[in-house]
Scaffold this active site. Structure first.
Site, PDB file in Angstrom:
ATOM      1  N   ARG A 231       0.865  -1.184   0.000  1.00 35.29           N
ATOM      2  CA  ARG A 231       0.000   0.000   0.000  1.00 35.29           C
ATOM      3  C   ARG A 231       0.905   1.238   0.000  1.00 35.29           C
ATOM      4  NH1 ARG A 231      -3.265  -2.870  -1.552  1.00 35.29           N
ATOM      5  NH2 ARG A 231      -5.314  -3.402  -0.718  1.00 35.29           N
ATOM      6  N   ASP A 255       4.468  -0.366  -7.030  1.00 37.75           N
ATOM      7  CA  ASP A 255       3.211  -0.725  -7.689  1.00 37.75           C
ATOM      8  C   ASP A 255       2.052   0.010  -7.032  1.00 37.75           C
ATOM      9  OD1 ASP A 255       1.700  -2.262  -9.624  1.00 37.75           O
ATOM     10  OD2 ASP A 255       0.935  -3.428  -7.923  1.00 37.75           O
ATOM     11  N   GLU A 260      -2.588   7.343  -5.001  1.00 38.45           N
ATOM     12  CA  GLU A 260      -2.834   6.677  -6.290  1.00 38.45           C
ATOM     13  C   GLU A 260      -4.278   6.755  -6.756  1.00 38.45           C
ATOM     14  OE1 GLU A 260      -1.704   2.609  -5.104  1.00 38.45           O
ATOM     15  OE2 GLU A 260      -3.792   2.009  -5.445  1.00 38.45           O
ATOM     16  N   HIS A 292      -0.713  -0.346  -9.716  1.00 38.38           N
ATOM     17  CA  HIS A 292      -1.394  -1.321  -8.837  1.00 38.38           C
ATOM     18  C   HIS A 292      -1.852  -2.552  -9.639  1.00 38.38           C
ATOM     19  CE1 HIS A 292      -3.510  -1.418  -4.697  1.00 38.38           C
ATOM     20  NE2 HIS A 292      -3.330  -2.662  -5.126  1.00 38.38           N
TER      21      HIS A 292
HETATM   22  P1  NAI Z   1      -1.294 -11.423   5.090  1.00 42.62           P
HETATM   23  O1  NAI Z   1      -2.356 -10.975   6.017  1.00 42.62           O
HETATM   24  O2  NAI Z   1      -1.204 -12.868   4.719  1.00 42.62           O
HETATM   25  O3  NAI Z   1       0.140 -11.002   5.671  1.00 42.62           O
HETATM   26  C1  NAI Z   1       0.415  -9.743   6.213  1.00 42.62           C
HETATM   27  C2  NAI Z   1       1.548  -9.904   7.212  1.00 42.62           C
HETATM   28  O4  NAI Z   1       1.863  -8.605   7.731  1.00 42.62           O
HETATM   29  C3  NAI Z   1       1.190 -10.788   8.398  1.00 42.62           C
HETATM   30  O5  NAI Z   1       2.198 -11.753   8.632  1.00 42.62           O
HETATM   31  C4  NAI Z   1       1.080  -9.801   9.566  1.00 42.62           C
HETATM   32  O6  NAI Z   1       1.458 -10.373  10.801  1.00 42.62           O
HETATM   33  C5  NAI Z   1       2.068  -8.739   9.118  1.00 42.62           C
HETATM   34  N1  NAI Z   1       1.894  -7.484   9.842  1.00 42.62           N
HETATM   35  C6  NAI Z   1       0.757  -6.983  10.406  1.00 42.62           C
HETATM   36  N2  NAI Z   1       1.038  -5.831  11.047  1.00 42.62           N
HETATM   37  C7  NAI Z   1       2.361  -5.615  10.888  1.00 42.62           C
HETATM   38  C8  NAI Z   1       3.249  -4.595  11.320  1.00 42.62           C
HETATM   39  N3  NAI Z   1       2.810  -3.588  12.100  1.00 42.62           N
HETATM   40  N4  NAI Z   1       4.551  -4.681  10.969  1.00 42.62           N
HETATM   41  C9  NAI Z   1       5.000  -5.727  10.232  1.00 42.62           C
HETATM   42  N5  NAI Z   1       4.211  -6.722   9.794  1.00 42.62           N
HETATM   43  C10 NAI Z   1       2.906  -6.664  10.119  1.00 42.62           C
HETATM   44  O7  NAI Z   1      -1.429 -10.510   3.790  1.00 42.62           O
HETATM   45  P2  NAI Z   1      -0.905 -10.810   2.321  1.00 42.62           P
HETATM   46  O8  NAI Z   1      -1.953 -11.564   1.572  1.00 42.62           O
HETATM   47  O9  NAI Z   1       0.465 -11.338   2.387  1.00 42.62           O
HETATM   48  O10 NAI Z   1      -0.904  -9.316   1.708  1.00 42.62           O
HETATM   49  C11 NAI Z   1       0.003  -8.321   2.143  1.00 42.62           C
HETATM   50  C12 NAI Z   1      -0.393  -6.994   1.542  1.00 42.62           C
HETATM   51  O11 NAI Z   1      -0.218  -7.025   0.121  1.00 42.62           O
HETATM   52  C13 NAI Z   1      -1.881  -6.641   1.698  1.00 42.62           C
HETATM   53  O12 NAI Z   1      -2.133  -6.058   2.956  1.00 42.62           O
HETATM   54  C14 NAI Z   1      -2.102  -5.647   0.588  1.00 42.62           C
HETATM   55  O13 NAI Z   1      -1.811  -4.354   1.082  1.00 42.62           O
HETATM   56  C15 NAI Z   1      -1.049  -6.007  -0.449  1.00 42.62           C
HETATM   57  N6  NAI Z   1      -1.630  -6.502  -1.718  1.00 42.62           N
HETATM   58  C16 NAI Z   1      -1.293  -5.841  -2.877  1.00 42.62           C
HETATM   59  C17 NAI Z   1      -1.793  -6.252  -4.093  1.00 42.62           C
HETATM   60  C18 NAI Z   1      -1.398  -5.560  -5.382  1.00 42.62           C
HETATM   61  O14 NAI Z   1      -1.998  -5.841  -6.426  1.00 42.62           O
HETATM   62  N7  NAI Z   1      -0.411  -4.671  -5.393  1.00 42.62           N
HETATM   63  C19 NAI Z   1      -2.731  -7.388  -4.178  1.00 42.62           C
HETATM   64  C20 NAI Z   1      -2.981  -8.057  -2.905  1.00 42.62           C
HETATM   65  C21 NAI Z   1      -2.453  -7.599  -1.728  1.00 42.62           C
END
Ligand code: NAI
Length: 331
Positions: A231, A255, A260, A292
């Site tokens: 993000r 990305d 954005e 994105h």
């Molecule tokens: P997920 O929920 O599986 O993993 C997120 C991780 O971040 C977890 O291990 C969590 O413990 C950790 N986390 C939470 N708070 C934190 C903090 N304060 N400091 C460090 N780590 C922390 O999510 P996933 O599926 O891996 O997605 C991650 C991010 O990717 C999403 O939140 C979204 O923003 C982004 N995304 C981007 C896309 C794109 O097209 N560019 C598409 C899908 C997701």
């Protein structure tokens, strides 16, 4: 049931149409984003289906409720754009697609990294003009370098696997470390000080907003490459620009961008982009900005469409599903 799809694009229709037909559901595709001025377009629908930059705040939800809409379907994992409290008050159900293809995003992050490091966009433009000079295209071997991963969830874990495959030393930071993961967890200052490459894979929360700020950049190794596919607001853009100007940051792949929503997914090629930070970032030779699109694979689009159809079926049948977003959900 008629469903109004806001911010819908040809690629959404391609994957949704056959599945909607099979389920006997009727789509109303609306190109505009959802906001207070477009909410009325859905007046004949019974449900709305929205994406990352649609606005579903209190005012919009009030109008939706007046129109008799009881179902909000998110075609994405994040739900920070929906006022869940207001939705609950109006007895509306909200569903999301929690994971569509973590591999798509992780692979894209690594593509940005390789493109920046090995200067592939520059080389491509040169050879398109039959300029076969390779001066200024020097990169570095990934093998033996250190990658710092922030956020070791679904996407972060696949990124770690890929980068280890390159022979990189991988270190990680997560607010909730995963004891089953074979990676060296470190604190953030340590990660910033040791990493040749940093990739962000944590969600946007009040704690992670500007996780890469001026102070973080000061701690980083000279010539670090920063990749953000999560993000935009995880990075303080002005500090990033200064870090590039000061020669601390050697390359950036974005990305996502903090403002954005005005520009991404729209064609601005014949208009004036007034966002000076975005324009500045795009002018740097060592920065790649994409719109994105990390999720944009056939597999992910199919998963988004099929999970959304399943969410509708679960709503109709009153079946409990973890895809329903309730206010207490906090991760
Ligand atoms: P997920 O929920 O599986 O993993 C997120 C991780 O971040 C977890 O291990 C969590 O413990 C950790 N986390 C939470 N708070 C934190 C903090 N304060 N400091 C460090 N780590 C922390 O999510 P996933 O599926 O891996 O997605 C991650 C991010 O990717 C999403 O939140 C979204 O923003 C982004 N995304 C981007 C896309 C794109 O097209 N560019 C598409 C899908 C997701």
């Amino acid at each position: 049931m008629k469903i109004a799809f806001y911010d819908s694009r040809p690629y959404d229709m391609l994957w949704f149409d056959p599945l909607l037909k099979e389920a006997d559901l009727e789509p109303q595709y609306i190109q505009n984003r959802l906001n207070l001025s477009t909410v009325g377009y859905a007046h004949e629908a019974e449900a709305i289906c929205i994406f990352v930059n649609d606005i579903c705040d209190k005012d919009v939800i009030d109008r939706l409720a007046d129109m008799g809409i009881k179902l909000i379907l998110l075609r994405c994992a994040g739900y920070n754009n929906v006022d869940l409290k207001e939705a609950r008050k109006k007895k509306m159900k909200v569903y999301r697609v929690p994971a569509y293809s973590p591999a798509a995003v992780a692979e894209y992050a690594v593509s940005l990294l390789l493109s920046i490091n090995r200067k592939i966009p520059k080389a491509y433009i040169r050879t398109k003009n039959f300029n076969f000079n390779i001066d200024g295209l020097i990169g570095f071997d990934m093998r033996g370098k250190t990658a710092g991963i922030i956020g070791t969830g679904k996407i972060g874990q696949i990124a770690i696997e890929i980068l280890k495959g390159f022979g990189m030393n991988v270190i990680a930071y997560d607010a909730y470390p995963n004891p089953d993961l074979d990676v060296e967890y470190v604190d953030l200052p340590n990660l910033y000080a040791r990493s040749d490459v940093i990739s962000l894979h944590c969600p946007l929360t009040p704690e992670t907003k500007y996780i890469i700020d001026r102070g973080a950049i000061k701690r980083m190794k000279k010539n670090v490459i920063i990749i953000n596919t999560s993000r935009g607001e995880l990075i303080e853009t002005r500090a990033l620009i200064d870090g590039i100007n000061d020669g601390i940051i050697g390359g950036v792949g974005l990305d996502v961008y903090e403002d954005e929503d005005i520009y991404f997914y729209e064609d601005w090629s014949d208009k004036i982009v007034r966002d000076r930070d975005l324009a500045r970032l795009i002018t740097f030779p060592n920065v790649i900005v994409t719109s994105h699109q990390a999720f944009l694979t056939s597999e992910a689009l199919y998963q988004i469409a099929s999970t959304t159809i399943q969410n509708i079926a679960d709503y109709i049948n009153g079946t409990d599903t973890p895809n329903e977003v309730v206010e207490e959900y906090s991760k």
